[in-house]
Design a protein around this motif. Structure first.
Motif, PDB file in Angstrom:
ATOM      1  N   GLN A  83       0.842  -1.194   0.000  1.00 50.66           N
ATOM      2  CA  GLN A  83       0.000   0.000   0.000  1.00 50.66           C
ATOM      3  C   GLN A  83       0.879   1.246   0.000  1.00 50.66           C
ATOM      4  O   GLN A  83       2.026   1.211   0.455  1.00 50.66           O
ATOM      5  CB  GLN A  83      -0.902   0.024   1.248  1.00 50.66           C
ATOM      6  N   ILE A  84       0.345   2.342  -0.489  1.00 48.00           N
ATOM      7  CA  ILE A  84       0.966   3.652  -0.356  1.00 48.00           C
ATOM      8  C   ILE A  84       0.088   4.480   0.572  1.00 48.00           C
ATOM      9  O   ILE A  84      -1.125   4.579   0.362  1.00 48.00           O
ATOM     10  CB  ILE A  84       1.106   4.367  -1.708  1.00 48.00           C
TER      11      ILE A  84
ATOM     12  N   GLY B 206      -1.488   9.026   7.040  1.00 51.43           N
ATOM     13  CA  GLY B 206      -1.802   7.622   7.223  1.00 51.43           C
ATOM     14  C   GLY B 206      -2.941   7.120   6.368  1.00 51.43           C
ATOM     15  O   GLY B 206      -3.397   5.985   6.540  1.00 51.43           O
ATOM     16  N   THR B 207      -3.417   7.915   5.409  1.00 55.62           N
ATOM     17  CA  THR B 207      -4.503   7.507   4.527  1.00 55.62           C
ATOM     18  C   THR B 207      -3.950   6.686   3.361  1.00 55.62           C
ATOM     19  O   THR B 207      -2.964   7.087   2.726  1.00 55.62           O
ATOM     20  CB  THR B 207      -5.246   8.735   3.974  1.00 55.62           C
ATOM     21  N   VAL B 208      -4.572   5.543   3.090  1.00 57.75           N
ATOM     22  CA  VAL B 208      -4.148   4.693   1.977  1.00 57.75           C
ATOM     23  C   VAL B 208      -4.594   5.331   0.664  1.00 57.75           C
ATOM     24  O   VAL B 208      -5.775   5.592   0.451  1.00 57.75           O
ATOM     25  CB  VAL B 208      -4.738   3.274   2.105  1.00 57.75           C
ATOM     26  N   VAL B 209      -3.636   5.585  -0.231  1.00 56.94           N
ATOM     27  CA  VAL B 209      -3.952   6.192  -1.522  1.00 56.94           C
ATOM     28  C   VAL B 209      -3.792   5.201  -2.671  1.00 56.94           C
ATOM     29  O   VAL B 209      -4.184   5.483  -3.809  1.00 56.94           O
ATOM     30  CB  VAL B 209      -3.083   7.437  -1.771  1.00 56.94           C
TER      31      VAL B 209
ATOM     32  N   PRO C  39       2.052   9.194  -7.061  1.00 60.69           N
ATOM     33  CA  PRO C  39       0.953   9.785  -6.278  1.00 60.69           C
ATOM     34  C   PRO C  39       0.355  10.979  -7.014  1.00 60.69           C
ATOM     35  O   PRO C  39       0.990  11.588  -7.871  1.00 60.69           O
ATOM     36  CB  PRO C  39       1.644  10.216  -4.976  1.00 60.69           C
ATOM     37  N   ALA C  40      -0.855  11.308  -6.645  1.00 57.70           N
ATOM     38  CA  ALA C  40      -1.537  12.424  -7.299  1.00 57.70           C
ATOM     39  C   ALA C  40      -0.940  13.767  -6.902  1.00 57.70           C
ATOM     40  O   ALA C  40      -1.038  14.733  -7.661  1.00 57.70           O
ATOM     41  CB  ALA C  40      -3.029  12.395  -6.955  1.00 57.70           C
TER      42      ALA C  40
ATOM     43  N   MET D 150       5.508   3.321   1.830  1.00 57.53           N
ATOM     44  CA  MET D 150       5.070   2.056   1.262  1.00 57.53           C
ATOM     45  C   MET D 150       4.985   1.053   2.409  1.00 57.53           C
ATOM     46  O   MET D 150       5.959   0.861   3.154  1.00 57.53           O
ATOM     47  CB  MET D 150       6.049   1.540   0.211  1.00 57.53           C
ATOM     48  N   ARG D 151       3.817   0.422   2.556  1.00 59.48           N
ATOM     49  CA  ARG D 151       3.634  -0.611   3.573  1.00 59.48           C
ATOM     50  C   ARG D 151       3.537  -1.953   2.863  1.00 59.48           C
ATOM     51  O   ARG D 151       2.618  -2.191   2.077  1.00 59.48           O
ATOM     52  CB  ARG D 151       2.381  -0.348   4.396  1.00 59.48           C
ATOM     53  N   LEU D 152       4.487  -2.819   3.137  1.00 56.34           N
ATOM     54  CA  LEU D 152       4.572  -4.130   2.495  1.00 56.34           C
ATOM     55  C   LEU D 152       4.158  -5.197   3.511  1.00 56.34           C
ATOM     56  O   LEU D 152       4.771  -5.310   4.573  1.00 56.34           O
ATOM     57  CB  LEU D 152       6.000  -4.369   2.016  1.00 56.34           C
ATOM     58  N   CYS D 153       3.124  -5.962   3.199  1.00 54.07           N
ATOM     59  CA  CYS D 153       2.562  -6.919   4.157  1.00 54.07           C
ATOM     60  C   CYS D 153       2.605  -8.332   3.602  1.00 54.07           C
ATOM     61  O   CYS D 153       2.195  -8.583   2.462  1.00 54.07           O
ATOM     62  CB  CYS D 153       1.113  -6.563   4.495  1.00 54.07           C
ATOM     63  N   LEU D 154       3.099  -9.262   4.419  1.00 46.13           N
ATOM     64  CA  LEU D 154       3.061 -10.691   4.104  1.00 46.13           C
ATOM     65  C   LEU D 154       2.071 -11.375   5.027  1.00 46.13           C
ATOM     66  O   LEU D 154       2.052 -11.119   6.227  1.00 46.13           O
ATOM     67  CB  LEU D 154       4.436 -11.330   4.308  1.00 46.13           C
ATOM     68  N   ASN D 155       1.243 -12.253   4.472  1.00 48.00           N
ATOM     69  CA  ASN D 155       0.330 -13.070   5.258  1.00 48.00           C
ATOM     70  C   ASN D 155       0.432 -14.483   4.714  1.00 48.00           C
ATOM     71  O   ASN D 155      -0.317 -14.883   3.822  1.00 48.00           O
ATOM     72  CB  ASN D 155      -1.099 -12.543   5.159  1.00 48.00           C
TER      73      ASN D 155
END
Length: 647
Positions: free
Chosen positions: A259-260, A265-268, A292-293, A300-305
């Motif tokens: 996510q960006i 803290g708002t996801v864009v 980004p606009a 950048m939030r990088l998540c592994l599940n």
């Protein structure tokens, strides 16, 4: 081998026998309870060194029927000074456990305490540990370092690699080497803490581990940005090389999402894909993020599940930062207010008192303590250091961080004055704050009474002294630099603005107070807010009539961005893109408010993995900057005047 031995002892011997003398389990969550929380030291005697880094093993067992989520934080202190604080996202599925090594980043010799706090769905607990570390960089106590200096009869004191911690106290976390760029627009190819969702401290690569009790391992995530300083423009793509290494003996499969988020803290932007890792296998890929606009600072939030593992990694970057603009909050009478304040200061007799210091002087330097009366007749003092070799020396003036005492600095070819503003001396603090209110909000009822009115004038009074005694000490007042970090960086910028052409150059690292309005909005959701937000939140205790609006109205007279257009000299800025004390959006926007003629001769360095700090190499950059800005043209190229003992 360590893990094999650890598992053997963990299941066949009680933990308290292995780590005798230390409290390992909090009062709640003991054996037999649904949640068990343990911290195990890698060295039973609590002694650590370069060859034995400070490592604690975390063990959390969830025998409940509910998935547990929350935060693990640890805080390290030494002699009641904050050293480092970090936080981690934690998720433990029902019936599973979490085991992970925690490396404590310390470098300086000393006695430390670390407090681990776990706050998850159905559990809250604390574990305190103490340890001793012997490093190769001396202690964090400047007085001890100076005693060593005098004993050895050497010029160089121990360098404080991270003086402002707030910003400070000498620990280092490995950071990405960054590109140097000037004017916020070009990349010349030269060449510590990240955050949770709300930008709390997290390691820049590995964060959270979740795995089954039957399997031990991890998935190591490595992120490498294409722009090492984390700065992108429309002309260069926002890309990251990402690799995953599976150390489990079983394959891992699940979701990879990234996510960006903007600085609020708002996801864009967000994207999710499937990821498969073979047993003991690796995978690599390149993530291409959309532009980004708007110009700004993003994460950048990088998540592994995955089957046995969850991981969250953050990396900050800036987009078109030369176009970051924020509104002024400049009152109509701003300039008149400060002109009147300067006149009031000028009417106060400074009563200069100069005393040679036997304690800090040595065979190479004369050191003097200088006491003087400042605004509202409040006493302040500083340390003047002059090389004993005869000459006309350029002058460096330094300012300290929030409520931090600073000491003499030693420079081979510079005279140096280090100022301690009001509030540092305990006797003065008792005089100006007898009710022991939070210092940041002292007198905040009005612009006339706010404590920073006096602090800003303390910096001007110090310059008054240097001008008055320039002939006696043979200062070259045509070559003057001011610098500092955190609050000290802000004081340097304000001094340059109020004194205009008297200052030749400024170096400001992570300057706070650039924009109070935006700072409060950016850090509002912080789980552990910095002193700015915490003091304002606690203000009703002392001021029941307080409102956020009238407080911000007072603070608008002290916002650094309102001073920036008045600066005439060159400016060097260093900022961590993960900073949640002095958010980089506010620093960069303030930089952009300078005149174009000033921006053209100024530079900014950005560090995408750092919070309220700059890396060690930035001090070398600053030294070179002073040499370039203050060295006479007749000197040969390559002749370095700068030889600082510490920050």
């Amino acid at each position: 081998m360590f893990r094999i031995l650890f598992l053997f002892f963990l299941f066949f011997y009680p933990a308290y026998l292995l780590f005798a003398g230390n409290k390992r389990v909090p009062e709640i969550g003991v054996s037999g309870e649904p949640i068990r929380f343990e911290i195990l030291a890698s060295q039973k005697n609590g002694q650590y060194s370069l060859s034995h880094p400070v490592i604690y093993q975390l063990f959390i067992s969830n025998k409940s029927k509910v998935n547990q989520e929350g935060i693990l934080k640890y805080e390290v202190t030494s002699n009641d000074r904050d050293v480092v604080t970090k936080s981690f996202d934690v998720k433990i599925n029902a019936g599973n456990s979490l085991k992970s090594n925690i490396v404590i980043p310390v470098e300086f010799t000393g006695n430390y305490e670390v407090n681990f706090h776990l706050e998850i769905t159905n559990f809250s607990g604390n574990i305190k540990e103490s340890f001793v570390y012997k490093g190769d960089k001396g202690t964090m106590d400047m007085e001890q370092d100076l005693a060593i200096l005098r004993k050895n009869k050497t010029v160089n004191t121990k360098k404080n690699d991270n003086p402002d911690k707030e910003q400070d106290n000498g620990f280092t976390v490995t950071s990405t080497i960054t590109n140097r760029h000037s004017n916020l627009s070009r990349n010349n190819g030269l060449d510590r803490n990240t955050a949770t969702e709300n930008i709390e401290d997290l390691p820049p690569v590995k964060t959270v581990a979740v795995f089954n009790e039957q399997e031990e391992g991890e998935v190591v995530t490595t992120v490498k940005p294409y722009a090492e300083d984390g700065i992108y423009t429309r002309g260069n793509k926002i890309m990251y090389d990402v690799s995953f290494k599976n150390t489990y003996s079983i394959a891992q499969e699940g979701d990879l999402s990234y996510q960006i988020l903007n600085d609020r803290g708002t996801v864009v932007y967000q994207h999710k894909t499937n990821l498969k890792l073979k047993r003991k296998g690796s995978e690599s890929m390149t993530l291409k993020l959309p532009y980004p606009a708007e110009a700004g600072i993003y994460k950048m939030r990088l998540c592994l599940n995955l089957s046995s593992y969850d991981d969250t990694t953050f990396y900050a970057f800036g987009y078109n930062i030369a176009d970051i603009k924020t509104p002024y909050h400049k009152p109509p009478d701003f300039d008149a207010f400060w002109a009147a304040t300067l006149e009031e200061l000028a009417a106060i007799d400074p009563e200069y008192k100069i005393s040679e210091s036997d304690e800090y002087s040595n065979s190479d330097f004369d050191v003097y303590r200088v006491d003087m009366m400042s605004y509202e007749s409040i006493p302040i003092y500083g340390w003047l250091t002059i090389p004993k070799i005869k000459g006309k020396y350029p002058l460096i003036v330094g300012y300290g961080a929030y409520l931090r005492t600073i000491y003499p600095e030693y420079y081979r070819n510079y005279a140096c004055f280090m100022l301690n503003v009001r509030g540092v001396d305990p006797v003065v603090m008792e005089k100006i704050n007898p009710e022991k209110k939070q210092f940041f909000v002292l007198g905040i009822e009005s612009k006339e009474t706010y404590v920073y009115r006096g602090i800003y004038m303390d910096c001007i009074r110090a310059m008054d002294f240097l001008v008055t005694y320039a002939k006696r000490f043979n200062f070259d007042m045509d070559r003057v630099a001011v610098y500092g970090g955190s609050q000290g960086g802000s004081l340097a910028l304000v001094t340059a603005a109020l004194l205009k052409k008297r200052i030749n150059t400024v170096s400001a690292d992570s300057p706070v107070y650039c924009d109070f309005y935006n700072t409060l909005e950016i850090i509002e959701k912080e789980k552990k807010p910095c002193f700015i937000l915490e003091d304002i939140r606690n203000l009703p205790i002392y001021h029941p009539a307080y409102t956020r609006e009238n407080v911000l109205q007072t603070l608008s007279y002290f916002e650094v961005q309102n001073f920036m257009p008045s600066i005439e000299c060159s400016v060097l800025i260093g900022t961590g893109l993960m900073d949640m004390i002095a958010p980089p959006t506010t620093i960069i926007a303030a930089f952009n408010k300078m005149k174009s003629s000033v921006i053209s001769k100024s530079e900014m360095y950005t560090y995408p993995t750092l919070t309220h700090e700059v890396p060690n190499k930035h001090y070398l950059i600053r030294g070179n900057w002073f040499d370039e800005q203050l060295t006479p043209k007749r000197l040969k190229l390559g002749a370095s005047l700068f030889n600082s003992s510490k920050y």
